[in-house]
Every structure is written in C-alpha cells, then in structure tokens.
Design a protein around this motif. Structure first.
Motif, mmCIF file in Angstrom:
data_model
loop_
_atom_site.group_PDB
_atom_site.id
_atom_site.type_symbol
_atom_site.label_atom_id
_atom_site.label_comp_id
_atom_site.label_asym_id
_atom_site.label_seq_id
_atom_site.Cartn_x
_atom_site.Cartn_y
_atom_site.Cartn_z
ATOM 1 N N PHE A 104 -11.698 -9.415 -3.958
ATOM 2 C CA PHE A 104 -10.240 -9.360 -3.852
ATOM 3 C C PHE A 104 -9.793 -7.914 -4.034
ATOM 4 N N ALA A 105 -9.135 -7.365 -3.020
ATOM 5 C CA ALA A 105 -8.587 -6.014 -3.119
ATOM 6 C C ALA A 105 -7.496 -5.865 -2.077
ATOM 7 N N ASN A 106 -6.405 -5.275 -2.478
ATOM 8 C CA ASN A 106 -5.283 -5.055 -1.581
ATOM 9 C C ASN A 106 -4.996 -3.565 -1.532
ATOM 10 N N PRO A 107 -5.919 -2.795 -0.969
ATOM 11 C CA PRO A 107 -5.805 -1.340 -1.038
ATOM 12 C C PRO A 107 -4.764 -0.776 -0.079
ATOM 13 N N GLU A 108 -4.282 0.393 -0.437
ATOM 14 C CA GLU A 108 -3.476 1.143 0.521
ATOM 15 C C GLU A 108 -4.437 1.644 1.596
ATOM 16 N N HIS A 109 -3.900 2.125 2.689
ATOM 17 C CA HIS A 109 -4.725 2.494 3.847
ATOM 18 C C HIS A 109 -5.922 3.370 3.477
ATOM 19 N N ALA A 110 -5.705 4.420 2.725
ATOM 20 C CA ALA A 110 -6.773 5.372 2.419
ATOM 21 C C ALA A 110 -7.759 4.845 1.388
ATOM 22 N N ARG A 111 -7.406 3.785 0.688
ATOM 23 C CA ARG A 111 -8.253 3.279 -0.380
ATOM 24 C C ARG A 111 -9.167 2.145 0.076
ATOM 25 N N LEU A 130 -3.021 -11.523 1.128
ATOM 26 C CA LEU A 130 -2.473 -11.099 -0.165
ATOM 27 C C LEU A 130 -1.069 -10.512 -0.069
ATOM 28 N N ASP A 131 -0.644 -10.112 1.114
ATOM 29 C CA ASP A 131 0.657 -9.460 1.224
ATOM 30 C C ASP A 131 1.700 -10.237 2.004
#
Length: 144
Positions: free
Chosen positions: A8-15, A61-62
């Motif tokens: 589970f991860a909802n990273p920003e684009h660069a992450r 998730l979003d």
C-alpha cells in the motif's frame, strides 16, 4: 505456494520509484505482489507496461471515500499473506490488515526477510505486517 504481498502506497509522482524498487525486489524473491495505490499511479504503470505481467497494480486510494471497502472487496477471494505500507497509506493498510486477521504491529519477533532486505524496506519508508503475527480468525480461515 508463493506468498502474496499487498503493498500500500499512495506516492506523489516523483516518489513512485522507491515503491517500484520494493515491488521488484519482492518479485525477485518469488513473492506474488499486488500494489495498491492511486488510480493515477496505477494507470501510469499499466499504460507503460512496467508490471510486465509479473505483478498487479490496483488504483483506488485516491478516488473513493471508502478505500477500505474497495480494497477489502478487491482482495475478497485472494487475501494477502503480508501487508507492506508506507506512511501515505498506513491507515488504510492497517485497517485492511486487521480485517484480514493480520496484526498491524511492527514487532518483528518472527523474521520473514533477511537483515539486508529489512534495512532496504525500512530505508524506503515501509512497514511490514508479517504473517507470523497472523491472528487466528474464523472469517479469515473461511476465505482460504
């Protein structure tokens, strides 16, 4: 049978790249991986062919007020053995882990990974909910 890991991860684009590194490492270690993330990140991976059929990606998730219900429904017939999450999706991951009979606890009495991999996962900002801490649950066992 290969163990199934839900990340589970909802990273920003660069992450997204650190998450991808963890996914790829788990796949190389012969885990079956499902990456739960935002719909945007999931669609980018799907369109780019990054998964190459070696792992699954789910985007939810979003774009919902009820991500836990969506995730529990998605995994209803395929409950993961392990949950790995970062801070961006920790609340959803821990709630789902409890629903599946996993303790959302970082106490690592039983070791699933070697020290090198544990350090790699920790440096990437993830927490593992290990299967050794699985709580016996009649509802979970009924799904297996």
């Amino acid at each position: 049978m290969r163990r199934h890991v839900a990340i589970f991860a909802n990273p920003e684009h660069a992450r997204a790249l650190p998450v991808l590194a963890v996914v790829e490492e788990l796949v190389e270690r012969d885990y079956r991986v499902t990456y739960v993330t935002s719909s945007e990140v999931a669609s980018r991976f799907a369109l780019s062919g990054a998964t190459d059929g070696r792992w699954d990606v789910v985007g939810c998730l979003d774009d919902t007020d009820e991500p836990v219900a969506v995730v529990l429904g998605y995994f209803e017939d395929d409950v993961p053995d392990l949950v790995v999450h970062d801070a961006s999706a920790g609340a959803v991951a821990r709630t789902c882990a409890r629903g599946w009979g996993l303790f959302a606890d970082t106490n690592r009495d039983g070791r699933l990974f070697d020290d090198e991999f544990d350090q790699f996962v920790s440096r990437s900002g993830f927490v593992v909910v290990p299967e050794q801490l699985r709580e016996p649950s009649a509802s979970h066992l009924a799904r297996r």
